[in-house]
Every structure is written in C-alpha cells, then in structure tokens.
Design an enzyme around this catalytic site. Structure first.
Site, PDB file in Angstrom:
ATOM      1  CG  HIS A  71      -0.395   0.358   2.495  1.00  0.00           C
ATOM      2  ND1 HIS A  71      -0.065  -0.580   3.459  1.00  0.00           N
ATOM      3  CD2 HIS A  71      -0.079   1.557   3.045  1.00  0.00           C
ATOM      4  CE1 HIS A  71       0.413   0.035   4.523  1.00  0.00           C
ATOM      5  NE2 HIS A  71       0.411   1.329   4.301  1.00  0.00           N
ATOM      6  CG  ASP A 119      -0.093  -3.971   2.822  1.00  0.00           C
ATOM      7  OD1 ASP A 119       0.377  -3.552   1.744  1.00  0.00           O
ATOM      8  OD2 ASP A 119      -0.271  -3.233   3.822  1.00  0.00           O
ATOM      9  CB  SER A 220       2.967   1.732   6.284  1.00  0.00           C
ATOM     10  OG  SER A 220       1.743   1.869   6.942  1.00  0.00           O
TER      11      SER A 220
END
Length: 264
Positions: A71, A119, A220
C-alpha cells in the site's frame, strides 16, 4: 540458486527473545540509532508542490532490492519515479544516501482475500546501495515459520508518536508482544468496520489489554522484528496503541518463497 546466496533467511526458534487505516508511527517508544536496524530505510513520496516527504519505510533485501508494504506503492497518481528511499541515517529526512525506485512488484494476492491481505511487495532500485555499518541486508523469517503467541517483538520507524501527534526526527523503536491471531481477528470483526479483516497471513502485535505501545502512521512498510529477524511488515491497525486493537503486520513467513523467487 540457493536461498543463502540471495539474502539471509533464518529459522525463528520460538524462544522469547499502517500502517494504512491509522497510519504508521511508533507510540511510546525510545530513540534508537540506525546501527541497530541498518536494514531499515525511509520511503519518500514526491509531492505535487515539488518536494519529497517521508511516508513509509522499507527493509533492505539486497543492494538493489527492498521489502515493503504494497500500500506504500500505490495511489491515484502513483508512479515508481514518485518514490525514493533514504538509507543509512538515524534522522528523518536528512543524511544517509538516496536511491530512486525503478519499479515494484506487489504480491499477486494483494487485496484478494481482504483489503490488506498480502500487503507486501518487493522494490527494485535504479542504482544499488553500498553496504556499510549503517546499510546492511535484513534477515527474513523462513517460509511457514509462524510466530507463537506472546512473543516479544519490536516495531521500528519514523512514524507518528500518537495518532494525532507529530513525527519524530530520530528513529524510534518499541517492544510489544504477539497476539493470538484468532482472538485479534474476532475482536476486529465485532468492534470495527468491515475493512478491518485479520487473516491468517497477518501478525497482530501490541499490548492486548492495556495498549499504549504500537506502530502508527508513517511506520508502514517497516519491520516487525525479533531475534535479529524481520518477521512482519507493518501494515494497518485501528488508530494507534489502543487496548484490544493491536497493530497488524503482514506475516513474512507466508510469503518468503515468493520474496526469494521475485527479488532476483
């Protein structure tokens, strides 16, 4: 080609040793130095006004390959040339060396079973890095070697220090514990929106009943780390550091074979 000639993979012994939806920062952590996590790099995004902004992290697999969260490499205006990395520095947005992205390869199962399932991606650099005491390849978990519950693990990154807070200048790290996957999945299913789906390919990690420590916005793509091994990739969570809402990372052990095959 043998795995050991590509990058390091070791077996986690089991002995104790958004993140999108809420973002990705370290909450209630401590200052640390890049020498402790020399495989960790900042991922910068090119802004429409012409500047670069640190938004995610990644982990060095080889001199020209990184491991991150899928992402972090998508969006309406996403182009590989709108991503670059900064390696070998403790400090956010300064120092170290910069390399630009050639392309990334997302796992084919990304967003298939759930919004943030799979992810994970590998990222090819236009120019290789040079190894040094502050730039080294990561050791990743072996295929199928999933962590038991209640194992101490570490988040590290430059993300926010709370959900509404600012972002630190100095690299942060914090120790939390793995949380039972089924328990985590059931709680998220009952108490949050439908896009908060925990699958068996994820690791929940935090302080289950008390909260207070977590990754958060800006972390992230960075590591969930234990015993010298990257076992997870920071992915998502609900807000940051809340009780019963642990952070969720992509479980590297579910994708090790794909990583090795793809990052050649």
């Amino acid at each position: 080609m043998m795995w050991s000639t590509v990058f390091t993979i070791i077996l986690f012994s089991g002995a104790a040793v958004g993140r999108t939806l809420h973002g990705g920062r370290i909450v209630n952590g401590n200052n640390t130095r890049i020498e402790n996590y020399p495989f960790l790099v900042q991922v910068d995004v090119f802004q429409s006004y012409g500047d670069w902004w640190p938004s995610c992290s990644a982990n060095i697999l080889k001199v020209n390959w990184l491991l991150s969260a899928a992402h972090c490499f998508e969006g309406r205006d996403y182009k590989p040339e709108h991503r670059r990395i900064r390696a070998g520095t403790t400090f956010k947005g300064t120092g170290g060396v910069i390399r630009y992205v050639d392309y990334d390869i997302k796992h084919p199962d990304y967003r298939v079973a759930a919004r943030y399932d799979a992810d994970i991606n590998v990222v090819k650099l236009l120019e290789p890095l040079l190894y040094s005491p502050v730039i080294q390849k990561a050791t990743i978990n072996v295929a199928g070697n999933h962590l038991p519950n209640n194992i101490p693990v570490i988040y590290a990154g430059w993300g926010r220090t709370d959900f509404f807070g600012g972002q630190p200048y100095i690299l942060q790290h914090v120790s939390v514990y793995t949380v039972d996957n089924a328990m985590c999945a059931e709680y998220y299913r009952k108490h949050n929106r439908s896009d908060y789906t925990v699958t068996p390919n994820m690791i929940c990690a935090g302080l289950w009943e008390e909260g207070g420590k977590d990754a958060c916005t800006g972390d992230s793509g960075g590591p969930l780390y234990t015993g010298g091994v990257v076992v997870g990739i920071v992915s998502w969570g609900h807000l940051c550091a809340e009780p019963f809402n642990p952070g969720v990372a992509t479980d590297v052990a579910s994708y090790t074979d794909w990583i090795v095959k793809t990052a050649r």
